[in-house]
Motif scaffolding. Structure first.
Motif, PDB file in Angstrom:
ATOM      1  N   SER A  67      55.398 -20.966  47.091  1.00  0.00           N
ATOM      2  CA  SER A  67      54.398 -20.063  47.666  1.00  0.00           C
ATOM      3  C   SER A  67      54.834 -18.615  47.499  1.00  0.00           C
ATOM      4  N   TYR A  68      53.906 -17.791  47.074  1.00  0.00           N
ATOM      5  CA  TYR A  68      54.217 -16.371  46.939  1.00  0.00           C
ATOM      6  C   TYR A  68      53.496 -15.542  47.971  1.00  0.00           C
ATOM      7  N   SER A  69      52.994 -16.217  49.010  1.00  0.00           N
ATOM      8  CA  SER A  69      52.278 -15.446  50.006  1.00  0.00           C
ATOM      9  C   SER A  69      53.271 -14.683  50.883  1.00  0.00           C
ATOM     10  N   ARG A  70      54.502 -15.191  50.995  1.00  0.00           N
ATOM     11  CA  ARG A  70      55.510 -14.451  51.756  1.00  0.00           C
ATOM     12  C   ARG A  70      56.100 -13.326  50.923  1.00  0.00           C
ATOM     13  N   PRO A  71      56.547 -12.256  51.586  1.00  0.00           N
ATOM     14  CA  PRO A  71      57.182 -11.182  50.824  1.00  0.00           C
ATOM     15  C   PRO A  71      58.480 -11.682  50.175  1.00  0.00           C
ATOM     16  N   ILE A  72      58.906 -11.013  49.134  1.00  0.00           N
ATOM     17  CA  ILE A  72      60.156 -11.367  48.466  1.00  0.00           C
ATOM     18  C   ILE A  72      61.331 -11.156  49.423  1.00  0.00           C
ATOM     19  N   ASP A  73      62.276 -12.058  49.404  1.00  0.00           N
ATOM     20  CA  ASP A  73      63.474 -11.936  50.232  1.00  0.00           C
ATOM     21  C   ASP A  73      64.520 -11.117  49.475  1.00  0.00           C
ATOM     22  N   PHE A  74      64.485  -9.823  49.713  1.00  0.00           N
ATOM     23  CA  PHE A  74      65.388  -8.939  48.971  1.00  0.00           C
ATOM     24  C   PHE A  74      66.820  -8.985  49.519  1.00  0.00           C
ATOM     25  N   LYS A  75      67.011  -9.678  50.648  1.00  0.00           N
ATOM     26  CA  LYS A  75      68.354  -9.727  51.205  1.00  0.00           C
ATOM     27  C   LYS A  75      69.152 -10.858  50.566  1.00  0.00           C
ATOM     28  N   ASN A  76      68.523 -12.009  50.453  1.00  0.00           N
ATOM     29  CA  ASN A  76      69.263 -13.186  49.977  1.00  0.00           C
ATOM     30  C   ASN A  76      68.776 -13.712  48.640  1.00  0.00           C
ATOM     31  N   ASP A 135      65.028 -15.047  39.269  1.00  0.00           N
ATOM     32  CA  ASP A 135      64.910 -16.300  38.533  1.00  0.00           C
ATOM     33  C   ASP A 135      63.954 -16.101  37.360  1.00  0.00           C
ATOM     34  N   LEU A 136      63.887 -17.105  36.489  1.00  0.00           N
ATOM     35  CA  LEU A 136      63.142 -16.938  35.245  1.00  0.00           C
ATOM     36  C   LEU A 136      61.666 -16.649  35.491  1.00  0.00           C
ATOM     37  N   SER A 137      61.141 -17.094  36.620  1.00  0.00           N
ATOM     38  CA  SER A 137      59.716 -16.851  36.892  1.00  0.00           C
ATOM     39  C   SER A 137      59.442 -15.361  37.088  1.00  0.00           C
ATOM     40  N   HIS A 138      60.471 -14.572  37.423  1.00  0.00           N
ATOM     41  CA  HIS A 138      60.260 -13.127  37.579  1.00  0.00           C
ATOM     42  C   HIS A 138      59.954 -12.440  36.248  1.00  0.00           C
ATOM     43  N   GLY A 139      60.107 -13.153  35.146  1.00  0.00           N
ATOM     44  CA  GLY A 139      59.778 -12.576  33.849  1.00  0.00           C
ATOM     45  C   GLY A 139      58.669 -13.313  33.137  1.00  0.00           C
ATOM     46  N   SER A 140      57.943 -14.140  33.883  1.00  0.00           N
ATOM     47  CA  SER A 140      57.046 -15.095  33.241  1.00  0.00           C
ATOM     48  C   SER A 140      55.661 -14.572  32.928  1.00  0.00           C
ATOM     49  N   GLY A 141      55.284 -13.438  33.506  1.00  0.00           N
ATOM     50  CA  GLY A 141      53.912 -12.978  33.369  1.00  0.00           C
ATOM     51  C   GLY A 141      52.995 -13.608  34.413  1.00  0.00           C
ATOM     52  N   GLY A 142      53.556 -14.375  35.330  1.00  0.00           N
ATOM     53  CA  GLY A 142      52.738 -15.038  36.349  1.00  0.00           C
ATOM     54  C   GLY A 142      52.827 -14.327  37.689  1.00  0.00           C
ATOM     55  N   ARG A 143      52.595 -15.107  38.726  1.00  0.00           N
ATOM     56  CA  ARG A 143      52.466 -14.555  40.066  1.00  0.00           C
ATOM     57  C   ARG A 143      53.774 -13.956  40.573  1.00  0.00           C
ATOM     58  N   ALA A 144      54.899 -14.612  40.244  1.00  0.00           N
ATOM     59  CA  ALA A 144      56.189 -14.123  40.743  1.00  0.00           C
ATOM     60  C   ALA A 144      56.513 -12.765  40.142  1.00  0.00           C
ATOM     61  N   MET A 145      56.181 -12.595  38.858  1.00  0.00           N
ATOM     62  CA  MET A 145      56.445 -11.314  38.215  1.00  0.00           C
ATOM     63  C   MET A 145      55.553 -10.232  38.818  1.00  0.00           C
ATOM     64  N   GLN A 198      54.382 -10.132  41.719  1.00  0.00           N
ATOM     65  CA  GLN A 198      54.870  -9.807  43.065  1.00  0.00           C
ATOM     66  C   GLN A 198      56.106  -8.905  43.014  1.00  0.00           C
ATOM     67  N   LEU A 199      57.017  -9.206  42.093  1.00  0.00           N
ATOM     68  CA  LEU A 199      58.225  -8.379  41.954  1.00  0.00           C
ATOM     69  C   LEU A 199      57.846  -6.948  41.570  1.00  0.00           C
ATOM     70  N   ILE A 200      56.917  -6.825  40.643  1.00  0.00           N
ATOM     71  CA  ILE A 200      56.484  -5.492  40.214  1.00  0.00           C
ATOM     72  C   ILE A 200      55.896  -4.726  41.396  1.00  0.00           C
ATOM     73  N   ARG A 201      55.054  -5.437  42.162  1.00  0.00           N
ATOM     74  CA  ARG A 201      54.360  -4.773  43.272  1.00  0.00           C
ATOM     75  C   ARG A 201      55.326  -4.396  44.400  1.00  0.00           C
ATOM     76  N   GLU A 202      56.169  -5.349  44.800  1.00  0.00           N
ATOM     77  CA  GLU A 202      56.993  -5.147  46.004  1.00  0.00           C
ATOM     78  C   GLU A 202      58.281  -4.376  45.719  1.00  0.00           C
ATOM     79  N   LEU A 203      58.652  -4.288  44.438  1.00  0.00           N
ATOM     80  CA  LEU A 203      59.889  -3.555  44.132  1.00  0.00           C
ATOM     81  C   LEU A 203      59.584  -2.281  43.333  1.00  0.00           C
ATOM     82  N   PHE A 204      59.092  -2.464  42.107  1.00  0.00           N
ATOM     83  CA  PHE A 204      58.983  -1.307  41.213  1.00  0.00           C
ATOM     84  C   PHE A 204      57.884  -0.335  41.650  1.00  0.00           C
ATOM     85  N   VAL A 205      56.682  -0.855  41.857  1.00  0.00           N
ATOM     86  CA  VAL A 205      55.578   0.033  42.233  1.00  0.00           C
ATOM     87  C   VAL A 205      55.849   0.679  43.589  1.00  0.00           C
TER      88      VAL A 205
END
Lengths: 346, 346
Positions: free
Chosen positions: A2-11, A15-25, A27-34
């Motif tokens: 589930s990606y409805s929860r915010p990313i756990d930046f503490k722990n 993972d490979l899904s962060h580069g997949s072009g899908g939902r995890a990526m 989310q990472l772009i939105r919650e970290l870079f942007v």
């Protein structure tokens, strides 16, 4: 998953899904870079960033730099701010005013998200301080063991004011050589960390954006011949590039070259020569002799050039040799670096 | 170590000195990059490349893409041409005319120079064919085991003609969705190689630069709402991005979506869905319904759009769902890719 929860930046970890072009990526772009780079260009999340051009801009400049420094965090900075400063400085050394940055991240699977966040926050702060927003980017993830934490390639674009023509080919015998401050801080900070050396006074990287200093210098002395930041290969590499391009020799005076006592001592211990050690917040300038004192005064009046010095001059020499007059009065050759002295310094 | 002899591109390997800022790096840049990329910007060997701006250019666009594809060589292309096409296409998808490229290389110690040369020659050919020179660059070397052969980050800049305003936010219910040709070729070519599958008809990557096609399309239908190249995450990711940005739904028709028989068969074997597979020479376009047939005709008249098709339309849907009408007449959801389907596809 589930990606409805915010990313756990503490722990969490990359993972490979962060580069997949899908939902995890996404989310990472939105919650970290942007979130941290925080500008409308990035928020638009297009394939590229569109921006207006300043009126009257005649020429543009583009520069790119891949950053692979190891370790990622070091006294005085980290790969994040370094990747902003490095490219801002490359644009500035052409005489250009840096306007926008792009950032490409290559992440290793398993890299702690907390470290990535720390790096991104450092980049964001450096970009903000420099006034050069990161307007577009890309994220790829490679399997564990196929990368090394994070590599960051930044590309900068800027505009060059009409009349500014910096090129080492314009250097003439008699021109003066200036540096903007103490040499060797960055390289020695990194190497000390790698070699587990500790000194009484901590040596910090000099990583800094120099475009403000450059603007002040060009404003006072538009006739500056050439500017370079002595990164990999240090001052020695820059002077040899100058000599080769200009077809003349370079003579520097050891006693005039600003090197901190702690850096000189560390270099002796590490078997390094400060002339070959990388800097990330210093520049070398060449100007006509009659402008040298004025340029020096302008540099010293700027926070990034407080410890500036005139260190030598271009001389007639068909061989294009770089020589140093030592503190003992003799002369020695300052050749290109052969082989590898300091891998992954930036 | 003597660098007076030319580099041995047949038997040599990348070593750390190639990233040192010294003589070996200067030689690699001269004998490999400057030689093959072959333009005056690179020959000047400044920290950045200065270039004039076309008169009347109102806005610029910048896009960046890191390439980590594995394997480096694949049917129909390699990381070199892919790194040119990927960034040229990102610029083109904003409606911009790509003008210049920067390239940052991260090389792994021990990588065969023959392979690097092959990659650089492929990049040079792709850049020349696209008419977009590589004007500045950077080379770093990491120790063996800290990278994976070669990673290439390319950044492109271009100009956007006045009046061109592409944005997914402009999509309205009723707009038509078009693709420029067969989907899934690139991803299936890579995955087949990784899985050691061989098919009767070899599946080749579709890697190609699309800015010529885009220029023809914008010329005929300036009112195009948005363009995207369906790379990582495939068509499904693009349609979900469109739906989210536009606040409407998307409905596509399975029987209208061009997928080669061999690709469909390979996808079944590999457990992949062609809608999620990466393409590197295709685009998705959205335009008002009344322009769709004209746009289709223009696309089909172009070599890169020969097999273009109208595949569906934007529909009213507050949930922003993407749905597909299957060949059996039912509807299924086409959600974002969750997790990682195809790592290191580009």
């Amino acid at each position: 998953m589930s990606y409805s929860r915010p990313i756990d930046f503490k722990n969490g970890r990359v993972d490979l899904s962060h580069g997949s072009g899908g939902r995890a990526m996404a989310q990472l772009i939105r919650e970290l870079f942007v979130r941290h780079f925080d500008n409308d260009y990035l928020r638009a999340q297009n394939d590229g960033a569109c921006f207006p051009l300043p009126a009257g801009a005649g020429r543009m400049v583009m520069a790119t730099d891949s950053h692979v420094v190891s370790p990622l965090f070091f006294p005085g900075g980290d790969i994040g701010c370094l990747s902003v400063h490095g490219t801002v400085n490359d644009v500035a050394m052409t005489g250009g005013q840096p306007l926008y940055l792009a950032a490409g991240f290559i992440l290793e699977e398993g890299f702690p998200l907390a470290d990535l966040q720390r790096i991104v926050i450092s980049m964001a702060a450096a970009a903000k301080e420099a006034g050069v927003p990161i307007v577009t980017g890309d994220t790829k993830v490679v399997e564990q063991g196929k990368g090394d934490g994070v590599f960051i390639t930044t590309t900068g674009v800027g505009v060059v004011a009409p009349g500014i023509e910096l090129a080492p080919q314009r250097i003439r015998p008699g021109d003066k050589l200036l540096v903007s401050g103490y040499l060797g801080d960055h390289g020695v900070a990194i190497m000390s960390l790698r070699e587990n050396l500790s000194f009484e006074t901590a040596i910090e990287s000099d990583t800094a954006a120099l475009h403000g200093l450059v603007a002040a210098m060009l404003d006072a002395v538009p006739g500056i011949r050439s500017l370079r930041d002595p990164t990999r290969g240090g001052l020695a590499a820059v002077l040899n590039e100058f000599a080769e391009a200009a077809g003349c020799g370079m003579l520097i005076h050891e006693k005039a070259i600003p090197v901190r006592g702690a850096v000189a001592a560390a270099c002796e211990l590490l078997g390094l020569d400060p002339l070959y050690v990388a800097n990330e917040g210093k520049l070398v300038a060449v100007c006509p002799a009659e402008d040298a004192e004025r340029l020096l005064a302008v540099m010293r009046a700027h926070p990034q050039g407080r410890d500036a010095a005139i260190i030598g001059e271009a001389i007639v020499d068909a061989n294009g040799f770089v020589q140093m007059e030592t503190v003992f009065g003799g002369r020695r050759m300052v050749d290109w670096l052969s082989g590898e002295q300091l891998p992954r310094i930036c």
